[in-house]
Enzyme design. Structure first.
Site: not given
Length: 382
Positions: A129, A133, A256, A272
């Protein structure tokens, strides 16, 4: 389907019998950290870099490295950029072998999450992540954002809602940065994403070095990362801005398969998939195989699987089976993990290079960095 064995611990998330598909999950392997690489083009100068840095910074370094202020970080960037320029001019550049050592150190850190009780026993998802990002802020029209300057080090970007919780990942990487002070934050963060994906059983992600540290004034505005409460039009606006198409949007969404949402960060809650620290195409399979209903709770709008109510999907996930164009690719990836691995690897490699001028790369073509298991196997064959 020929798949590499995942070097991860078995997730501690309970899996119902209906989901225990033996062909989907991989047996854990023991990690080793021997390094086997092609002969480096020149001798590594890692120790020299540290010595040069210490001599150059002198007393000013005490303020730069003991302060958390943006001014200090920018000042530090000035010194580091100057040192990088001097090293480049003198042909003092790290070798691929040096970066593999950084990769291996990151791989060691991944499983420390288990000892500290963090999430499902791996720091891998949060490092993915971070890399994502720090790269996904790119705007192709203005040429701003992307992984080149690692501006998430600065406020207010560090405090953007989409980056909530990423101080955990940045803190982990500070440990590595202290051990390898010559590496830029942009290279470090994206290499961490590569290491996490590969060590969690994913495909090889082509990667190369060359990012430089930027300044607080280069930080990007809020709103450039996806808003999980939105629909297909929003996804296209976000990813088209970076230069991706529908197929690549769906391929990237497959990340995900990893990690989970937290109430104290995004407001959403839950994983998920049933294997949140292993890279598989289960995310796509579950989208089609499970019945998804809107969760009745006091949090933001999200879906849960009707059978166990232990999994979740975000509105931006569910549009992949509602939008005609997205659904076509999601179905292909649900049926063929090798196809997804191939497309995902290409898309992620592109994502991690966004915003970096081609003149900065230290290699004309990206490298394939071997996993720690592959390094061990190569060493044993010698």
């Amino acid at each position: 389907m020929s798949l590499r064995v995942a070097a991860r611990r078995i997730p501690n998330v309970a899996r119902p019998a209906v989901q225990a598909r033996a062909s989907t999950f991989r047996a854990p392997a023991f990690r080793r950290f021997s390094t086997e690489t092609p002969p480096p083009p020149k001798k590594s100068n890692t120790a020299l870099y540290a010595g040069v840095g210490a001599a150059v910074l002198g007393g000013v370094a005490l303020w730069i490295f003991s302060s958390d202020s943006d001014a200090a970080k920018s000042a530090g960037t000035v010194f580091k950029s100057g040192a990088q320029s001097a090293k480049a001019a003198a042909n003092f550049v790290p070798t691929k072998e040096d970066y593999i050592k950084v990769y291996n150190r990151i791989a060691e850190i991944l499983d420390e999450a288990s000892d500290k009780g963090y999430d499902d026993g791996s720091y891998g998802p949060v490092l993915v992540r971070l890399a994502w990002h720090s790269s996904g802020t790119y705007d192709k029209e203005s040429g701003t954002g992307g992984s080149n300057y690692a501006t998430m080090r600065f406020e207010p970007e560090a405090l953007h809602g989409a980056n909530a919780g990423l101080q955990v990942a940045r803190g982990l990487m500070e440990v590595v940065k202290k051990e390898f002070p010559w590496i830029s934050y942009g290279d470090l963060w994206t290499l961490a994403g590569v290491a996490a994906l590969q060590e969690m059983g994913g495909p090889h992600i082509p990667w190369r070095a060359g990012r430089i540290d930027g300044f607080a004034t280069q930080a990007t505005p809020d709103g450039r990362l996806p808003d999980a409460t939105q629909g297909a039009d929003h996804l296209r606006n976000i990813f088209y801005r970076m230069g991706f198409n529908d197929q690549e949007i769906v391929a990237l969404s497959g990340a995900h398969a990893l990690g989970r949402c937290h109430r104290d960060r995004s407001g959403f809650d839950g994983p998920w998939t049933f294997s949140p620290i292993t890279v598989t195409n289960d995310y796509f399979k579950l989208l089609f195989d499970e019945s998804w209903v809107w969760k009745k709770w006091d949090g933001p709008k999200q879906l849960e699987d009707k059978k166990t109510k232990s999994l979740m999907m975000l509105p931006t996930d569910y549009v992949l089976v509602q939008d005609k164009s997205f659904k076509k690719y999601a179905k292909q990836y649900a049926q063929d993990q090798d196809l997804w691995f191939k497309d995902f690897s290409k898309a992620v490699a592109t994502l991690f290079e966004l915003g970096v001028p081609s003149t900065q790369w230290v290699a004309s073509e990206p490298w394939i960095i071997p996993t720690t298991d592959e390094q061990k196997e190569a060493q044993e064959k010698k």
